[in-house]
Write an enzyme that holds these catalytic residues in place. Structure first.
Site, PDB file in Angstrom:
ATOM      1  N   HIS A 120       0.887  -1.226  -0.384  1.00 19.48           N
ATOM      2  CA  HIS A 120      -0.075   0.171  -0.170  1.00 19.48           C
ATOM      3  C   HIS A 120       0.867   1.301  -0.285  1.00 19.48           C
ATOM      4  O   HIS A 120       1.803   1.203   1.142  1.00 19.48           O
ATOM      5  CB  HIS A 120      -0.707  -0.430   1.413  1.00 19.48           C
ATOM      6  CG  HIS A 120      -2.289  -0.804   1.348  1.00 19.48           C
ATOM      7  ND1 HIS A 120      -3.410  -0.076   1.546  1.00 19.48           N
ATOM      8  CD2 HIS A 120      -1.848  -2.837   1.392  1.00 19.48           C
ATOM      9  CE1 HIS A 120      -3.861  -2.144   1.264  1.00 19.48           C
ATOM     10  NE2 HIS A 120      -3.169  -3.090   0.944  1.00 19.48           N
ATOM     11  N   ALA A 129       1.077  -8.921   7.018  1.00 16.39           N
ATOM     12  CA  ALA A 129       0.743  -7.690   7.200  1.00 16.39           C
ATOM     13  C   ALA A 129       0.773  -7.127   8.701  1.00 16.39           C
ATOM     14  O   ALA A 129      -0.502  -6.652   9.185  1.00 16.39           O
ATOM     15  CB  ALA A 129      -0.139  -6.946   6.163  1.00 16.39           C
ATOM     16  N   ASP A 176      -7.030 -13.243  -1.867  1.00 14.81           N
ATOM     17  CA  ASP A 176      -6.419 -11.846  -2.387  1.00 14.81           C
ATOM     18  C   ASP A 176      -5.501 -11.387  -3.969  1.00 14.81           C
ATOM     19  O   ASP A 176      -4.482 -10.923  -3.699  1.00 14.81           O
ATOM     20  CB  ASP A 176      -5.200 -11.612  -1.264  1.00 14.81           C
ATOM     21  CG  ASP A 176      -4.460 -10.219  -0.657  1.00 14.81           C
ATOM     22  OD1 ASP A 176      -5.928  -9.017  -1.214  1.00 14.81           O
ATOM     23  OD2 ASP A 176      -3.741 -10.581  -0.660  1.00 14.81           O
TER      24      ASP A 176
END
EC number: 3.5.1.25
Length: 414
Positions: free
Chosen positions: A158, A238, A296
């Site tokens: 991100h 994460a 994902d």
């Protein structure tokens, strides 16, 4: 009444019997028939006794497994489409992915947006409405918005410049996203200041809150669950690694410091890359009722190796893995759902029934649609997949209509 209206009415009355199959019901594979009318699974006994009629159409399933259609709660794109980056063509992109997913048994999904600028959310979210599935593609259940309220230290792929704080609580959330009418799931970092109040309000408004991309300790996670969070985004990835003195978000799988009626679900990526088989086994044996298989998947799913995009970032596929370009940071999967199911079953040594429910019943329960999706109970939508014993997709059905058939499958049988 027009002829087309009459035709639709006749189709709604048509009674179809799927026979010679093993049906996944009540966590078991049973030799039974599936009866469909008007796009729904029906109870044949009522038809026999009340209407005294037989099936209009009989379909021989050739001994296949009949399981509820798969539900993917986290998928960023595929087939060259990125939901966060292809803003101007996102409607066509969602359709392309929805169509491609049918070959993998997915009948419903949540298009997922990674951390992006506010203008991207304002442009994209209104263009991805909840949409019923059919020959055109899988059902769109609502968007999964992954970010931008995440922790920079666990940003993964991100873009850090787009990450936000809850400066004015829900006012900031509304300002960043714009309309949230099409949002089903929001992933956020629960340790952020103001997160608890935001989680509570989102949950009260029917949005599933997921914790992830986070440095949260267990107490932060428990507080989030007390305020309504019910999902963990891609477990082990994460987030802080498990530590015996503070297990972090992973500890939510066994904590006794949450409400008794609060079942915490967790997405897990079983693509053979993101999560080691031993970690898959730990998660499965520790909290089986909460395990949800997610892909994902990113835009490169279904594409050759090379450079592609995910959101605002360039990525590259090397040796079957997706990385942020020029780094060794994983940024999403390129494995479709049926492949994830097969890998998970092999890695965990779980039953066929469990592996299939982890991709259907569990995600449906998580977002509260288990009465109509993720099940083959009477009254549910007739969304299902026919599989062989190796769990390869033979055909996919939405609302009782065949929307995909694999090459080599006998069309007379189906």
């Amino acid at each position: 009444m027009s002829s087309s209206t009459v035709a639709l009415a006749d189709a709604d009355k048509k009674l179809t019997q799927f026979r010679n199959c093993r049906v996944l019901r009540n966590h078991r594979l049973v030799e039974d028939d599936v009866w469909v009318r008007g796009g729904k699974i029906i109870d044949p006994e009522k038809v026999f006794f009340d209407e005294k009629r037989q099936a209009d159409v009989q379909i021989d399933c050739g001994g296949s497994i009949v399981a509820p259609g798969f539900i993917d709660l986290q998928i960023n794109g595929g087939y060259g489409v990125d939901f966060s980056f292809d803003v101007e063509t996102v409607q066509e992109g969602v359709l392309k992915v929805a169509k491609g997913l049918l070959a993998h048994g997915v009948t419903s999904f949540c298009p997922t947006l990674v951390t992006s600028p506010p203008e991207t959310y304002h442009a994209v979210l209104p263009r991805i409405p909840r949409t019923a599935g059919g020959r055109h593609g899988a059902t769109v259940l609502g968007c999964h918005v992954e970010g931008p309220f995440i922790n920079t230290d666990k940003k993964g792929a991100h873009p850090p410049e787009c990450i936000k704080e809850f400066e004015q609580g829900m006012a900031t959330v509304r300002e960043v996203y714009g309309s949230m009418d099409n949002v089903q799931i929001i992933t956020l970092a629960p340790e952020k200041a103001g997160a608890a109040e935001v989680i509570q309000e989102l949950s009260n408004n029917g949005i599933t809150v997921s914790v992830g991309h986070s440095m949260a300790n267990l107490s932060d996670g428990e507080n989030a669950v007390h305020h309504g969070a019910r999902l963990i985004t891609h477990l082990f990835n994460a987030m802080l690694p498990f530590h015996h003195r503070d297990p972090g978000l992973v500890g939510l799988l066994t904590t006794d410091n949450i409400p008794r009626d609060a079942l915490v679900y967790f997405g897990i990526i079983s693509d053979g890359v993101h999560t080691h088989p031993a970690a898959l086994r730990i998660a499965y044996k520790t909290h089986p009722s909460g395990l949800i298989l997610v892909t994902d998947a990113i835009s490169a799913m279904g594409l050759a190796e090379g450079r592609h995009r995910i959101g605002q970032m360039e990525i590259e596929i090397r040796s079957g893995r997706a990385y942020v370009a020029g780094t060794n940071t994983l940024c999403g999967s390129i494995a479709p759902m049926d492949e994830c199911i097969r890998f998970f079953k092999k890695a965990s040594n779980c039953s066929i029934e469990y592996a299939l429910e982890a991709a259907s019943l569990h995600p449906a329960r998580c977002i509260g649609i288990e009465k109509r999706k993720g099940t083959l109970d009477c009254g549910a939508d007739a969304d299902f997949v026919l599989l062989n014993d190796e769990l390869s997709v033979q055909s996919t059905w939405i609302a009782g209509e065949c929307v995909y058939r694999a090459n080599g499958v006998d069309s007379n049988a189906l």
